[in-house]
Every structure is written in structure tokens, then in C-alpha cells.
Design a protein around this motif. Sequence first.
Motif, PDB file in Angstrom:
ATOM      1  N   ASN A  23       0.977  -1.107   0.359  1.00 50.28           N
ATOM      2  CA  ASN A  23       0.179   0.148   0.128  1.00 50.28           C
ATOM      3  C   ASN A  23       0.505   1.038   0.032  1.00 50.28           C
ATOM      4  OD1 ASN A  23       1.052   0.238   2.291  1.00 50.28           O
ATOM      5  ND2 ASN A  23      -0.962   0.008   3.689  1.00 50.28           N
ATOM      6  N   GLY A  24       2.046   1.261  -0.128  1.00 54.12           N
ATOM      7  CA  GLY A  24       2.934   2.270  -0.082  1.00 54.12           C
ATOM      8  C   GLY A  24       3.656   2.093   1.038  1.00 54.12           C
ATOM      9  N   GLY A  25       3.186   1.534   1.695  1.00 52.00           N
ATOM     10  CA  GLY A  25       4.273   1.889   3.233  1.00 52.00           C
ATOM     11  C   GLY A  25       5.794   1.147   3.369  1.00 52.00           C
ATOM     12  N   ALA A  26       6.120   1.089   3.840  1.00 52.71           N
ATOM     13  CA  ALA A  26       7.672   0.216   4.974  1.00 52.71           C
ATOM     14  C   ALA A  26       7.487  -1.004   5.120  1.00 52.71           C
ATOM     15  CB  ALA A  26       8.752   0.968   5.074  1.00 52.71           C
ATOM     16  N   LEU A  27       8.385  -1.702   4.670  1.00 53.64           N
ATOM     17  CA  LEU A  27       8.204  -3.370   5.515  1.00 53.64           C
ATOM     18  C   LEU A  27       8.984  -3.940   6.194  1.00 53.64           C
ATOM     19  CD1 LEU A  27       6.661  -6.044   5.415  1.00 53.64           C
ATOM     20  CD2 LEU A  27       7.272  -6.852   3.326  1.00 53.64           C
ATOM     21  N   THR A  28       9.479  -4.622   7.052  1.00 54.17           N
ATOM     22  CA  THR A  28      10.280  -4.980   8.179  1.00 54.17           C
ATOM     23  C   THR A  28       9.884  -5.995   8.090  1.00 54.17           C
ATOM     24  OG1 THR A  28      11.326  -3.114   8.911  1.00 54.17           O
ATOM     25  CG2 THR A  28      11.878  -4.742   9.561  1.00 54.17           C
ATOM     26  N   VAL A  29      10.419  -7.361   7.866  1.00 51.32           N
ATOM     27  CA  VAL A  29      10.578  -8.478   7.949  1.00 51.32           C
ATOM     28  C   VAL A  29      11.201  -9.429   9.644  1.00 51.32           C
ATOM     29  CG1 VAL A  29      10.205 -10.835   6.885  1.00 51.32           C
ATOM     30  CG2 VAL A  29       9.348  -8.896   5.872  1.00 51.32           C
ATOM     31  N   PRO A  30      10.477  -9.470  10.196  1.00 49.09           N
ATOM     32  CA  PRO A  30      11.598 -10.156  11.512  1.00 49.09           C
ATOM     33  C   PRO A  30      11.575 -11.461  11.244  1.00 49.09           C
ATOM     34  CG  PRO A  30       9.506 -10.101  12.733  1.00 49.09           C
ATOM     35  CD  PRO A  30       8.939  -9.229  10.908  1.00 49.09           C
ATOM     36  N   TRP A  31      12.720 -12.012  11.531  1.00 50.41           N
ATOM     37  CA  TRP A  31      13.292 -13.653  12.076  1.00 50.41           C
ATOM     38  C   TRP A  31      12.339 -14.395  13.160  1.00 50.41           C
ATOM     39  CZ3 TRP A  31      13.939 -14.442   7.547  1.00 50.41           C
ATOM     40  CH2 TRP A  31      14.704 -14.509   6.506  1.00 50.41           C
ATOM     41  N   ASP A  32      12.735 -15.156  13.068  1.00 47.90           N
ATOM     42  CA  ASP A  32      11.518 -15.837  14.509  1.00 47.90           C
ATOM     43  C   ASP A  32      12.546 -15.840  15.023  1.00 47.90           C
ATOM     44  OD1 ASP A  32      11.050 -17.813  16.180  1.00 47.90           O
ATOM     45  OD2 ASP A  32      10.388 -19.940  14.606  1.00 47.90           O
ATOM     46  N   ASN A  33      12.459 -15.471  16.351  1.00 46.95           N
ATOM     47  CA  ASN A  33      13.519 -15.163  18.111  1.00 46.95           C
ATOM     48  C   ASN A  33      13.078 -16.471  18.568  1.00 46.95           C
ATOM     49  OD1 ASN A  33      13.882 -12.325  17.680  1.00 46.95           O
ATOM     50  ND2 ASN A  33      11.475 -11.751  18.135  1.00 46.95           N
ATOM     51  N   GLY A  34      12.885 -17.427  18.147  1.00 44.30           N
ATOM     52  CA  GLY A  34      12.783 -18.988  18.889  1.00 44.30           C
ATOM     53  C   GLY A  34      14.369 -19.736  18.293  1.00 44.30           C
ATOM     54  N   VAL A  35      14.133 -20.923  18.584  1.00 44.77           N
ATOM     55  CA  VAL A  35      15.375 -21.819  18.611  1.00 44.77           C
ATOM     56  C   VAL A  35      15.381 -21.876  16.815  1.00 44.77           C
ATOM     57  CG1 VAL A  35      15.000 -23.040  20.606  1.00 44.77           C
ATOM     58  CG2 VAL A  35      13.410 -23.369  17.998  1.00 44.77           C
ATOM     59  N   LYS A  36      14.597 -21.773  16.000  1.00 41.78           N
ATOM     60  CA  LYS A  36      15.206 -22.058  14.220  1.00 41.78           C
ATOM     61  C   LYS A  36      15.167 -21.057  13.781  1.00 41.78           C
ATOM     62  CE  LYS A  36      10.885 -25.176  13.850  1.00 41.78           C
ATOM     63  NZ  LYS A  36       9.686 -25.354  13.536  1.00 41.78           N
ATOM     64  N   LYS A  37      15.417 -19.543  14.389  1.00 37.01           N
ATOM     65  CA  LYS A  37      15.679 -18.554  13.663  1.00 37.01           C
ATOM     66  C   LYS A  37      15.618 -18.296  12.274  1.00 37.01           C
ATOM     67  CE  LYS A  37      17.871 -17.317  17.655  1.00 37.01           C
ATOM     68  NZ  LYS A  37      16.962 -16.378  18.043  1.00 37.01           N
ATOM     69  N   ILE A  38      15.858 -18.253  11.563  1.00 39.76           N
ATOM     70  CA  ILE A  38      15.767 -18.338   9.937  1.00 39.76           C
ATOM     71  C   ILE A  38      16.041 -19.638   9.290  1.00 39.76           C
ATOM     72  CG2 ILE A  38      16.805 -17.621   7.457  1.00 39.76           C
ATOM     73  CD1 ILE A  38      18.736 -15.376   8.897  1.00 39.76           C
ATOM     74  N   ALA A  39      16.672 -20.575  10.197  1.00 41.39           N
ATOM     75  CA  ALA A  39      17.246 -22.392   9.461  1.00 41.39           C
ATOM     76  C   ALA A  39      18.065 -23.115  10.486  1.00 41.39           C
ATOM     77  CB  ALA A  39      17.668 -22.112   7.927  1.00 41.39           C
ATOM     78  N   ARG A  40      17.305 -23.873  10.621  1.00 46.76           N
ATOM     79  CA  ARG A  40      18.227 -25.114  11.515  1.00 46.76           C
ATOM     80  C   ARG A  40      18.408 -26.140  11.036  1.00 46.76           C
ATOM     81  NH1 ARG A  40      15.603 -26.632  17.108  1.00 46.76           N
ATOM     82  NH2 ARG A  40      14.192 -27.261  15.940  1.00 46.76           N
ATOM     83  N   ILE A  41      19.728 -26.981  11.373  1.00 41.01           N
ATOM     84  CA  ILE A  41      19.837 -27.989  11.250  1.00 41.01           C
ATOM     85  C   ILE A  41      19.836 -28.904  12.145  1.00 41.01           C
ATOM     86  CG2 ILE A  41      22.054 -29.792  10.186  1.00 41.01           C
ATOM     87  CD1 ILE A  41      22.402 -28.005   7.637  1.00 41.01           C
ATOM     88  N   THR A  42      18.784 -29.629  12.912  1.00 48.31           N
ATOM     89  CA  THR A  42      19.208 -30.155  14.181  1.00 48.31           C
ATOM     90  C   THR A  42      19.473 -31.625  14.200  1.00 48.31           C
ATOM     91  OG1 THR A  42      17.527 -29.888  15.980  1.00 48.31           O
ATOM     92  CG2 THR A  42      16.214 -30.095  13.885  1.00 48.31           C
ATOM     93  N   ALA A  43      18.751 -32.743  15.155  1.00 46.96           N
ATOM     94  CA  ALA A  43      18.805 -33.959  14.956  1.00 46.96           C
ATOM     95  C   ALA A  43      18.478 -34.538  13.936  1.00 46.96           C
ATOM     96  CB  ALA A  43      18.116 -33.682  16.680  1.00 46.96           C
ATOM     97  N   PRO A  44      19.316 -35.946  13.187  1.00 48.22           N
ATOM     98  CA  PRO A  44      21.167 -36.149  14.197  1.00 48.22           C
ATOM     99  C   PRO A  44      22.763 -35.734  13.913  1.00 48.22           C
ATOM    100  CG  PRO A  44      20.370 -37.388  11.815  1.00 48.22           C
ATOM    101  CD  PRO A  44      19.209 -36.671  11.601  1.00 48.22           C
ATOM    102  N   PHE A  45      21.772 -34.317  13.641  1.00 47.01           N
ATOM    103  CA  PHE A  45      23.336 -34.010  13.566  1.00 47.01           C
ATOM    104  C   PHE A  45      24.293 -33.077  14.846  1.00 47.01           C
ATOM    105  CE2 PHE A  45      22.490 -33.089   8.964  1.00 47.01           C
ATOM    106  CZ  PHE A  45      23.875 -33.282   8.362  1.00 47.01           C
ATOM    107  N   TYR A  46      25.178 -33.353  14.967  1.00 49.12           N
ATOM    108  CA  TYR A  46      26.042 -31.962  16.003  1.00 49.12           C
ATOM    109  C   TYR A  46      25.592 -31.181  15.950  1.00 49.12           C
ATOM    110  CZ  TYR A  46      28.128 -36.493  18.202  1.00 49.12           C
ATOM    111  OH  TYR A  46      28.204 -38.191  18.706  1.00 49.12           O
ATOM    112  N   PRO A  47      25.470 -30.615  16.559  1.00 53.21           N
ATOM    113  CA  PRO A  47      25.150 -28.992  16.468  1.00 53.21           C
ATOM    114  C   PRO A  47      26.439 -27.646  15.798  1.00 53.21           C
ATOM    115  CG  PRO A  47      24.536 -29.241  19.102  1.00 53.21           C
ATOM    116  CD  PRO A  47      25.367 -30.368  18.036  1.00 53.21           C
ATOM    117  N   LEU A  48      27.826 -28.857  16.532  1.00 54.30           N
ATOM    118  CA  LEU A  48      28.715 -28.129  15.703  1.00 54.30           C
ATOM    119  C   LEU A  48      29.107 -28.873  14.241  1.00 54.30           C
ATOM    120  CD1 LEU A  48      31.204 -27.885  18.985  1.00 54.30           C
ATOM    121  CD2 LEU A  48      30.027 -25.843  17.727  1.00 54.30           C
ATOM    122  N   GLY A  49      28.813 -29.820  14.023  1.00 53.49           N
ATOM    123  CA  GLY A  49      28.704 -30.301  11.894  1.00 53.49           C
ATOM    124  C   GLY A  49      28.088 -29.643  11.650  1.00 53.49           C
ATOM    125  N   ALA A  50      26.561 -30.057  12.479  1.00 56.37           N
ATOM    126  CA  ALA A  50      25.790 -29.183  11.444  1.00 56.37           C
ATOM    127  C   ALA A  50      26.117 -27.669  11.315  1.00 56.37           C
ATOM    128  CB  ALA A  50      24.243 -28.611  12.333  1.00 56.37           C
TER     129      ALA A  50
END
Length: 268
Positions: free
Chosen positions: A114-141
Motif C-alpha cells: 500500500n505504499g508503506g515500508a515493510l520490515t520482516v522480523p526473523w523468528d526469535n525462537g530456536v529456529k531463527k532463519i534456518a536450523r539443522i538439528t538432530a541427528p546432526f551434532y550442533p557443531l557438525g551442522a
Amino acid sequence: MANTSYPKGAQKMLGASIDFADDTIKARLLPSTYTFSTAHEFVASLGTGVGTDQTLTGKSITGGVLDADDLAFGTLAPGSTVKAMAIYKDTGNTSTAPVLFYYDTVAGFPFDTNGGALTVPWDNGVKKIARITAPFYPLGAQKVLAGEINFSADTIKVVPLPTSYVYDDAHEFLDDIAAVIGTAQTLTSKTIADGVFDAADPSFGAIASGSTIGSYLIYKDTGTPSTSPLLIRLTSDYAVGLPLGTNGFALSHQWPNGATKIFSLIPA
């Protein structure tokens, strides 16, 4: 649908073609005329976006979680309907810039400009933008997201772990593992197809009796335990037949024959 990965983009992540830390990663707003397809590989397949694509700034990769500053798209001219957003690696050429993630489950989407400005906030939970989880080791991911692991070209090995092994999120390299069972085997006939990793079933040979296998460890072998990254630990949640007592006979392990094979970066 739901937020997901583009399969061809996930394939490139597993082939170490994407370094979220150092590559130029951008976001594009997609109009209502766009239709998601698993066959889409490059930005050219997305068509014209709404407004100006924005570069992700303040990026961080922590324990397999990708985050960045919230996106500010500025003023958007009226007359468009935004249905989704795509994340891609900008190569300077839309025909070679891989599309990575697709988001249509975002607060406020779809919406009419509508002619206004747009800001898109990322998820503030555990996923954020993207997450590789189990069965990966966190530092391996974390290393996968940084483009440090090439599942196709690197030497990837698997070895059984005893039930006495105590998992720790901080475990990073092979020398963090106190004991293994038998001899690690190199994965052969590896394939990466649309974000799904598979390989030939490993054969470990005869394993002395008296041990109990509690999980299987997959790691990148650099030739030095202190620099060989731990990648995946497959427990009974991911591997059939565990725990398994050894009895002196030869041991083989069969990978799942379902759609996800050894593992998949595509959300279920």
C-alpha cells in the motif's frame, strides 16, 4: 504449504557450495503469481519479485542455527500482493544464483502492498532463519552451513558407538569420543539427491563379542582425530535394531530405504 528448503539448494549445501557466513545471501519477496516448485534451482525460476531484494546482514551461525538482522525492504509501491519470501545465494547472475529457502508461513503474509515500508522480523525462537538439528551434532551442522563439509568429495566414515557413550552438544571432533566398537568404515557409492544423502550399506567385518552398540557415528575423516568433525549420531530413533549386542560374527548395517535415506535436509 509451509516453510521449506528448495531441494536443489539443499543439495548444494551438502556439496559445500553454500557458505552462509561469507557468501552474499539475499531475500526476495514473491508475488501471488509465483508457484513453489521443487524443481526450482536458480533465482531466474522465481520471476520478478516485489520491491528490491535485500542482503542479509549481521549473519551468524551458531550450533547449526542461521540467524541475521531483521530485513527492511523499505517502501513498497501499492498494487502487489506478497505471498512468500525466498532466500538465495547471490552470484551476480540470476541463472546461477541458487535458491535455498522458501517462506510462506510468515506473520502477516500474504498482504497487499500500500505504499508503506515493510520490515520482516526473523523468528526469535530456536529456529531463527534456518536450523539443522538432530541427528546432526550442533557443531557438525554449523560446519555444514559454513560450507566446510562436502558429503560428496570428503571422506565420510561410520563407526558403531557403545551404549556407554554419553552424548554432549559440545562434542566436535573424533577425539571427543572415548571409545568405538570395531573399525570405522568409509562410506562408498555416496549420493546427494535433492538434499537427501545416501550411501552403500557398510560392512564392519567380525566384531568381537561382549560389546553393545548403542548408536552409529558418522564423521568426516581428515586423517587426524583432533580435526575430524563429528557430523551425525544415529540412535534407535534413526537406526533399526539398536541397541545391538555383538557376538563375534560379521556386522553389516542397512540404511533406511525410505525417502529420507541416511538423512535429509528437506523438512518432513
